[in-house]
Enzyme design. Structure first.
Site, mmCIF file in Angstrom:
data_model
loop_
_atom_site.group_PDB
_atom_site.id
_atom_site.type_symbol
_atom_site.label_atom_id
_atom_site.label_comp_id
_atom_site.label_asym_id
_atom_site.label_seq_id
_atom_site.Cartn_x
_atom_site.Cartn_y
_atom_site.Cartn_z
ATOM 1 N N GLU A 59 0.833 -1.201 0.000
ATOM 2 C CA GLU A 59 0.000 0.000 0.000
ATOM 3 C C GLU A 59 0.873 1.258 0.000
ATOM 4 O O GLU A 59 1.880 1.342 0.715
ATOM 5 C CB GLU A 59 -0.886 -0.006 1.254
ATOM 6 C CG GLU A 59 -1.805 1.193 1.386
ATOM 7 C CD GLU A 59 -2.540 1.232 2.720
ATOM 8 O OE1 GLU A 59 -3.572 1.912 2.787
ATOM 9 O OE2 GLU A 59 -2.072 0.602 3.691
ATOM 10 N N CYS A 69 -5.542 -2.665 2.787
ATOM 11 C CA CYS A 69 -5.152 -2.628 4.199
ATOM 12 C C CYS A 69 -6.335 -2.838 5.145
ATOM 13 O O CYS A 69 -6.786 -3.954 5.319
ATOM 14 C CB CYS A 69 -4.369 -1.358 4.490
ATOM 15 S SG CYS A 69 -3.325 -1.487 5.977
ATOM 16 N N LYS A 95 -10.495 2.802 -1.273
ATOM 17 C CA LYS A 95 -10.533 2.088 0.010
ATOM 18 C C LYS A 95 -11.799 2.420 0.786
ATOM 19 O O LYS A 95 -12.113 3.583 1.030
ATOM 20 C CB LYS A 95 -9.286 2.468 0.799
ATOM 21 C CG LYS A 95 -9.095 1.744 2.119
ATOM 22 C CD LYS A 95 -7.741 2.127 2.699
ATOM 23 C CE LYS A 95 -7.455 1.495 4.033
ATOM 24 N NZ LYS A 95 -6.100 1.847 4.530
#
Length: 286
Positions: free
Chosen positions: A44, A154, A117
């Site tokens: 990431e 993540c 995200k």
């Protein structure tokens, strides 16, 4: 789409020199491609240090529209040159808004689109809500040259709902680019084992291979613990890297065989969506 698929995860330390970081990822991607990898996953936000440890407005200058991002401009053509699928994690600017985003480059170098995200953490050392708006794209499963690939970023990797949503869209593997390490407010807490177990749970309950790529290194006292891995559909490690290694790890999975196993387990046959309404409500309802 190929049934046997070779997946690689990249692991490295990253500093403030974006050009040097991009060269590191490109070099490791070339090494993984020489090893036969079809899908290559960097960590990431690999363009620089993990800047979210503090709230500093200077970092907003490092965001770009996704098609114009230096990482996308450099690495998407590399994906085409190597004939590999390359998910590229970036800091995205979209008009006045900012996202923690993932751009999927297919094996011909074309861009299949962007995922933003969904789950944004906010805590000591991981103050992402200052920088990123929660994603508005919904979960994504990409139809690539080498199969259907679901990617969460993540903090997304801790949520079983995200993994299941990508599976319901037809994902054949799940990938998680990551930046995770020590906890500034609790130095004795080592989250690495539970970080791995959370994703291995997704592998088992969805009968799907999992790959996670993390960074390494000491960034002003925040220690990123690497431990990138690839697991099979039963949660067993096929390949992994240590806490301090720079390089890549790769493993081959048979998507056709896994699809047969998934059908045999019956998890999707026996789902009861009629009972799951509580999942879309607010916590504490009912």
């Amino acid at each position: 789409m190929a049934s046997p698929l070779r997946i690689a995860v990249l692991q490295a330390a990253f500093g403030e020199d974006m050009d040097a970081n991009l060269k590191t990822v490109a070099r490791l991607a070339r090494d993984a491609a020489k090893d036969g990898a079809n899908v290559i996953l960097p960590p990431e936000l690999f363009q620089g240090p993990y800047f979210c440890k503090r709230e500093e407005t200077r970092w907003f200058a490092q965001a770009y529209p996704y098609k114009e991002h230096p990482a996308v401009r450099e690495l998407a053509p590399l994906a085409g040159e190597l004939g590999v699928v390359l998910p590229i994690s970036i800091f995205e600017k979209a008009g006045p808004e900012y996202f923690n985003s993932l751009v999927m480059a297919d094996a011909d170098g074309s861009l299949l689109g962007v995922y933003r995200k969904s789950h944004i953490p906010d805590g000591p050392g991981y103050e992402e809500k200052f920088y990123f708006k929660p994603g508005d794209t919904g979960f994504k499963t990409w139809r690539t040259r080498f199969g259907a690939i679901g990617v969460g970023v993540c903090w997304d990797q801790w949520f079983p709902e995200a993994a299941r949503a990508m599976m319901l869209q037809g994902a054949e593997i799940l990938l998680y680019p990551t930046a995770i390490g020590s906890e500034p407010e609790n130095p004795s807490l080592d989250t690495c084992p539970r970080w791995r177990r959370a994703m291995i749970g997704h592998a088992v309950s969805n009968v799907v291979p999992i790959a996670a790529a993390n960074r390494i290194g000491d960034e002003e006292g925040q220690i990123f613990y690497g431990s990138s891995f690839i697991s099979d559909e039963g949660g067993d490690f096929l390949a992994e890297l240590g806490r301090h290694e720079q390089g890549f790890a790769a493993a081959t999975v048979d998507l056709g065989r896994i699809a047969e196993l998934r059908a045999g387990w019956g998890f999707f046959r026996d789902r009861r969506p009629d009972l799951y309404g509580v999942l879309s409500g607010d916590a504490g309802e009912g």
